[in-house]
Design an enzyme around this catalytic site. Structure first.
Site, PDB file in Angstrom:
ATOM      1  N   ASP A 118      71.253  66.000   1.287  1.00  0.00           N
ATOM      2  CA  ASP A 118      71.464  64.570   1.539  1.00  0.00           C
ATOM      3  C   ASP A 118      72.555  64.290   2.558  1.00  0.00           C
ATOM      4  OD1 ASP A 118      69.492  63.256   0.042  1.00  0.00           O
ATOM      5  OD2 ASP A 118      70.555  63.708  -1.820  1.00  0.00           O
ATOM      6  N   ASP A 176      62.068  62.057   0.568  1.00  0.00           N
ATOM      7  CA  ASP A 176      63.348  61.442   0.936  1.00  0.00           C
ATOM      8  C   ASP A 176      64.056  62.203   2.061  1.00  0.00           C
ATOM      9  OD1 ASP A 176      62.466  61.506  -1.768  1.00  0.00           O
ATOM     10  OD2 ASP A 176      64.276  60.558  -2.486  1.00  0.00           O
TER      11      ASP A 176
HETATM   12  N1  GLY Z   1      66.974  60.117  -2.552  1.00  0.00           N
HETATM   13  C1  GLY Z   1      66.886  59.764  -3.912  1.00  0.00           C
HETATM   14  C2  GLY Z   1      66.245  58.450  -4.168  1.00  0.00           C
HETATM   15  O1  GLY Z   1      65.657  57.840  -3.305  1.00  0.00           O
HETATM   16  O2  GLY Z   1      66.337  58.000  -5.295  1.00  0.00           O
END
Ligand code: GLY
Length: 397
Positions: A118, A176
């Site tokens: 992330d 994501d």
């Molecule tokens: N990246 C985690 C979410 O969108 O909850």
């Protein structure tokens, strides 16, 4: 002379698209509303900053109604300083700049964090905006270190960056992760080292191959065999079911491929983004106000919770996508984004001043299957909403 005419004709579609790119038609009422809302958002965040302990970052609302915070290791840590930078850019209020700088310091150590995928969210949202807005080149080193850390998670056999180290997965990749690639394309442009962009392109292309169904909805998690690159499982983590369309996942994909087209000019990414946009906008379960339910296949629609974060991410992405497509198609995306923003600026979703733990938007969903963060404010809903309002103001003519 003839030759010039020939080239002008050849370039005409690009010239027309470019001129369209500068002329997303403005809705005067929405422009006024965007200003009002941005001013409200700045006041709201100036209240919030007085409630958040110095060493923490705001995240959401707890079940008892109190402010939920996180430390800098949590994946959402970069959004609050990122939003604060956007609001500083809009207001030029030095209090907001000081707050962004202060909270960003907490995130700095993540430049060396190799345990998360992330880092785009965590580092590019605060530091990318800081660099863009202040021009302070000291941020470049931090961003390049972050890009190096993210790159360590790339497996060339799979052709992807590994998302999670937890769970029983072998090599999980979630949709994501498309959002983290902008850090890498930036890093190649900045450093002249093409390897970062190569990783981003490979990840995006592999994801295009395995994450999408024939109708262009996407799975949430693909688990790969790290030794062969074969797909082991197609699953969900935060959606209703493996076969369902988790709303935020669709929004991450839409934004991710639109951004990757901007960054690479690879037309296959543009086409992917257009298909995802059409899946979302033509979905029979998309409500009239265009703020999606948490999962497009939720069984209790129309009573299912909305996910405002999915609406905010999609609105920002559609504004950008409208600039890369032909006139009629671009107008459709632009108009859809306007509807989303009009909805988000309404009392149905916009908080009252001093309420909602001082977040800007209400009614997002973090993970319904885990009964975690259901119908609450989320810091990333605020981030993409403020980004979309600024984009609207910049691009509306
Ligand atoms: N990246 C985690 C979410 O969108 O909850």
């Amino acid at each position: 002379m003839k030759k010039n005419l020939f080239f002008t004709l050849l370039l005409l579609p690009a010239i027309l698209m470019q001129s369209y790119a500068q002329t997303g038609k403005a809705n005067k009422a929405l422009l006024r509303k965007a200003d009002e809302t941005l001013q409200f958002a700045a006041r709201q965040y100036k209240l919030m900053m007085t409630h958040v302990p110095d060493t923490l970052l705001p995240r959401s609302t707890n079940k008892d109604g109190s402010l939920m915070t996180s430390n800098a290791n949590w994946w959402t840590s970069g959004f609050y300083p990122g939003t604060t930078w956007y609001l500083y850019e809009y207001t030029k209020d030095p209090v907001l700049k000081a707050e962004a700088l202060k909270r960003m310091e907490l995130c700095k150590k993540n430049q060396f964090n190799t345990r998360t995928h992330d880092l785009g969210f965590m580092m590019y949202c605060p530091y990318g905006n800081a660099l863009r807005i202040t021009g302070d080149t000291a941020y470049k080193r931090i961003l390049l270190n972050s890009a190096r850390s993210l790159s360590t998670r790339f497996n060339p056999t799979v052709g992807c960056i590994k998302s999670w180290d937890h769970g029983t997965w072998k090599f999980p990749v979630i949709i994501d992760n498309m959002m983290n690639l902008e850090l890498l394309t930036w890093a190649s442009r900045e450093s002249g080292d093409p390897r970062f962009e190569k990783i981003a392109r490979t990840h995006a292309t592999t994801t295009m191959k395995h994450h999408f169904r024939p109708d262009y909805s996407s799975y949430h998690v693909i688990d790969y065999d790290p030794a062969t690159g074969n797909v082991l499982q197609k699953k969900t983590h935060q959606g209703l079911a493996d076969s369902s369309a988790w709303s935020r996942g669709q929004a991450w994909g839409l934004y991710g491929y639109t951004m990757m087209y901007r960054e690479t000019k690879d037309k296959s990414y543009l086409d992917e983004a257009r298909h995802i946009a059409d899946y979302i906008l033509n979905n029979k379960h998309m409500p009239a106000d265009l703020i999606p339910y948490w999962d497009y296949d939720a069984p209790d629609i129309p009573n299912a919770p909305r996910d405002v974060s999915a609406g905010a991410v999609a609105a920002s992405a559609l504004l950008e996508l409208s600039r890369y497509t032909g006139k009629a198609e671009g107008k459709r995306y632009w108009n859809a984004a306007e509807t989303m923003l009009t909805s988000l600026c309404s009392p149905a979703y916009l908080a009252k001043e001093g309420a909602n733990n001082d977040f800007i938007l209400m009614h997002s969903v973090g993970s319904l299957p885990h009964n975690s963060e259901v119908d609450v404010p989320l810091t990333y809903a605020d981030y993409y909403f403020v980004e979309a309002l600024l984009r609207y103001k910049q691009w509306a003519k």
